[in-house]
Write a protein that holds these residues in place. Structure first.
Motif, PDB file in Angstrom:
ATOM      1  N   UNK A  72      34.894  38.377  43.832  1.00 55.95           N
ATOM      2  CA  UNK A  72      33.564  37.916  44.247  1.00 55.95           C
ATOM      3  C   UNK A  72      33.001  36.751  43.448  1.00 55.95           C
ATOM      4  N   UNK A  73      33.850  36.050  42.690  1.00 52.71           N
ATOM      5  CA  UNK A  73      33.355  34.870  41.983  1.00 52.71           C
ATOM      6  C   UNK A  73      33.095  33.758  42.992  1.00 52.71           C
ATOM      7  N   UNK A  74      32.017  33.022  42.843  1.00 51.74           N
ATOM      8  CA  UNK A  74      31.710  31.954  43.794  1.00 51.74           C
ATOM      9  C   UNK A  74      32.643  30.758  43.645  1.00 51.74           C
ATOM     10  N   UNK A  75      33.176  30.310  44.764  1.00 51.94           N
ATOM     11  CA  UNK A  75      34.147  29.214  44.798  1.00 51.94           C
ATOM     12  C   UNK A  75      33.594  28.061  45.624  1.00 51.94           C
ATOM     13  N   UNK A  76      33.569  26.878  45.027  1.00 49.84           N
ATOM     14  CA  UNK A  76      33.272  25.639  45.740  1.00 49.84           C
ATOM     15  C   UNK A  76      34.542  24.809  45.801  1.00 49.84           C
ATOM     16  N   UNK A  77      34.938  24.418  47.015  1.00 53.02           N
ATOM     17  CA  UNK A  77      36.062  23.501  47.174  1.00 53.02           C
ATOM     18  C   UNK A  77      35.559  22.172  47.725  1.00 53.02           C
ATOM     19  N   UNK A  78      35.943  21.107  47.053  1.00 55.21           N
ATOM     20  CA  UNK A  78      35.612  19.741  47.447  1.00 55.21           C
ATOM     21  C   UNK A  78      36.892  19.101  47.960  1.00 55.21           C
ATOM     22  N   UNK A  79      36.949  18.837  49.251  1.00 54.64           N
ATOM     23  CA  UNK A  79      38.174  18.372  49.902  1.00 54.64           C
ATOM     24  C   UNK A  79      37.938  16.989  50.486  1.00 54.64           C
ATOM     25  N   UNK A  80      38.824  16.043  50.162  1.00 63.42           N
ATOM     26  CA  UNK A  80      38.694  14.691  50.694  1.00 63.42           C
ATOM     27  C   UNK A  80      39.152  14.655  52.146  1.00 63.42           C
ATOM     28  N   UNK A  81      38.395  13.971  52.972  1.00 65.49           N
ATOM     29  CA  UNK A  81      38.664  13.964  54.417  1.00 65.49           C
ATOM     30  C   UNK A  81      39.979  13.289  54.756  1.00 65.49           C
ATOM     31  N   UNK A  82      40.387  12.318  53.942  1.00 70.50           N
ATOM     32  CA  UNK A  82      41.611  11.559  54.225  1.00 70.50           C
ATOM     33  C   UNK A  82      42.550  11.581  53.022  1.00 70.50           C
ATOM     34  N   UNK A  83      42.811  12.774  52.522  1.00 69.67           N
ATOM     35  CA  UNK A  83      43.657  12.937  51.338  1.00 69.67           C
ATOM     36  C   UNK A  83      45.118  12.955  51.753  1.00 69.67           C
ATOM     37  N   UNK A  84      45.873  11.965  51.290  1.00 72.96           N
ATOM     38  CA  UNK A  84      47.302  11.923  51.603  1.00 72.96           C
ATOM     39  C   UNK A  84      48.146  12.348  50.409  1.00 72.96           C
ATOM     40  N   UNK A  85      47.551  12.480  49.220  1.00 74.46           N
ATOM     41  CA  UNK A  85      48.311  12.904  48.043  1.00 74.46           C
ATOM     42  C   UNK A  85      48.372  14.424  47.954  1.00 74.46           C
ATOM     43  N   UNK A  86      47.227  15.085  48.011  1.00 72.53           N
ATOM     44  CA  UNK A  86      47.189  16.548  48.148  1.00 72.53           C
ATOM     45  C   UNK A  86      46.572  16.797  49.528  1.00 72.53           C
ATOM     46  N   UNK A  87      47.409  16.893  50.538  1.00 71.00           N
ATOM     47  CA  UNK A  87      46.944  16.750  51.924  1.00 71.00           C
ATOM     48  C   UNK A  87      45.757  17.622  52.310  1.00 71.00           C
ATOM     49  N   UNK A  88      44.834  16.994  53.012  1.00 69.75           N
ATOM     50  CA  UNK A  88      43.604  17.652  53.443  1.00 69.75           C
ATOM     51  C   UNK A  88      43.890  18.967  54.144  1.00 69.75           C
ATOM     52  N   UNK A  89      44.878  18.976  55.042  1.00 64.05           N
ATOM     53  CA  UNK A  89      45.108  20.177  55.845  1.00 64.05           C
ATOM     54  C   UNK A  89      45.582  21.358  54.994  1.00 64.05           C
ATOM     55  N   UNK A  90      46.322  21.078  53.906  1.00 59.59           N
ATOM     56  CA  UNK A  90      46.751  22.164  53.022  1.00 59.59           C
ATOM     57  C   UNK A  90      45.554  22.762  52.285  1.00 59.59           C
ATOM     58  N   UNK A  91      44.658  21.898  51.813  1.00 56.65           N
ATOM     59  CA  UNK A  91      43.473  22.392  51.118  1.00 56.65           C
ATOM     60  C   UNK A  91      42.577  23.205  52.050  1.00 56.65           C
ATOM     61  N   UNK A  92      42.411  22.731  53.282  1.00 61.64           N
ATOM     62  CA  UNK A  92      41.555  23.448  54.227  1.00 61.64           C
ATOM     63  C   UNK A  92      42.139  24.818  54.574  1.00 61.64           C
TER      64      UNK A  92
END
Length: 299
Positions: free
Chosen positions: A235-255
């Motif tokens: 139950x620890x609060x998690x904030x994820x900041x994901x770049x919309x056009x990330x090609x290095x750590x791909x956006x879709x993997x983070x989402x």
């Protein structure tokens, strides 16, 4: 108050960094523990984030990963993600000895590779009370598959095996560039924006940065999967900041990893690519992180 230089023991290895006291604090205050991503050193904009947290009334502790920058450790330029997670935990232990720090209010912030580390920390370290993961590496195997042509991967495995045998014979570790001007050249981060950001930031802010890592670092990257434990952060609060056009750590993997996490959680989409968060998108990435820590560590 100005930052001060710090150093602490990590099971026989001395790690070094900076401590930013919380501005305006009349007693103890929360602490945010921070380290950088793959091959990066603390001068590569972590000072800006730490200063912003300090101005908001939060302590911030920034350190160089072992084998990099001002920290000790051998072999130089080697990145072991398990050891780096453990060093975050050493940093937390050290932070809890400081008179400015509220022992019950520890947040962790990480970006890129260390964005994956803080997911792991959130899952396993009970002292962590809030997590901010920025443009995170969530699965090394899938990440490499997204960046490296499939017909090249077998060659990498042959290199890993040859390097292991060479190191067994006592030879120096094999090295690979962190970034390359040639997108098809050998590099751990083979994207044009990686080359631009690292070389420009090296020239402007971080002369100690070196454009190389050990070959074994890439192998260990391929074996690292913070996404496998993300459900345990709750139950620890998690904030994820994901770049919309990330090609290095791909956006879709983070989402996909964010979808696996349990509540309480929040997703903020950042404009641009992976490295925009540090420079022209600094406010877009810093302000949500700062506010997340203020909400969950000071209430």
């Amino acid at each position: 108050m100005a930052r001060r230089d710090i150093e602490f023991d990590a099971e026989g290895t001395t790690l070094r960094g900076w401590f930013y006291p919380a501005e305006g604090a009349s007693s103890t205050a929360p602490v945010i523990v921070m380290a950088h991503g793959l091959s990066a050193v603390k001068e590569m904009f972590l000072d800006k984030y730490a200063a912003a947290f300090s101005e908001a009334g939060l302590n911030a502790l920034v350190f160089d990963n072992r084998n990099f920058g001002a920290s000790d450790g051998e072999p130089r330029q080697e990145i072991d993600p398990v050891a780096q997670v453990r060093d975050y935990r050493h940093a937390i232990t050290y932070a809890l000895t400081l008179p400015e720090v509220d022992r019950n209010q520890v947040g962790v912030w990480g970006s890129s590779y260390s964005g994956g580390h803080v997911l792991t920390l959130g899952a396993f370290d009970s002292r962590v009370k809030a997590v901010v993961s920025q443009v995170p590496l969530v699965n090394g195997y899938e990440n490499i598959r997204s960046l490296v042509r499939s017909d090249f991967i077998g060659g990498f495995r042959d290199m890993f095996d040859a390097d292991r045998e060479a190191r067994f014979r006592g030879e120096a570790p094999g090295m690979v560039p962190a970034v390359s001007e040639d997108p098809l050249g050998p590099a751990a981060m083979p994207t044009p924006d990686s080359y631009t950001w690292f070389t420009e930031t090296h020239e402007e802010r971080a002369p100690a940065w070196r454009n190389e890592i050990t070959l074994r670092s890439v192998e260990m990257l391929s074996e690292y999967s913070p996404d496998s434990v993300v459900e345990r952060i709750s139950p620890k609060p998690l904030l994820m900041l994901v770049a919309a056009n990330d090609v290095l750590t791909p956006t879709e993997l983070a989402l996909a990893t964010y979808e696996k996490a349990r509540e309480p959680k929040k997703l903020v989409m950042l404009p641009g690519g992976h490295f925009d968060a540090y420079v022209k998108g600094f406010d877009a990435s810093m302000i949500p992180a700062r506010d997340w820590f203020l909400e969950h560590l000071t209430s």
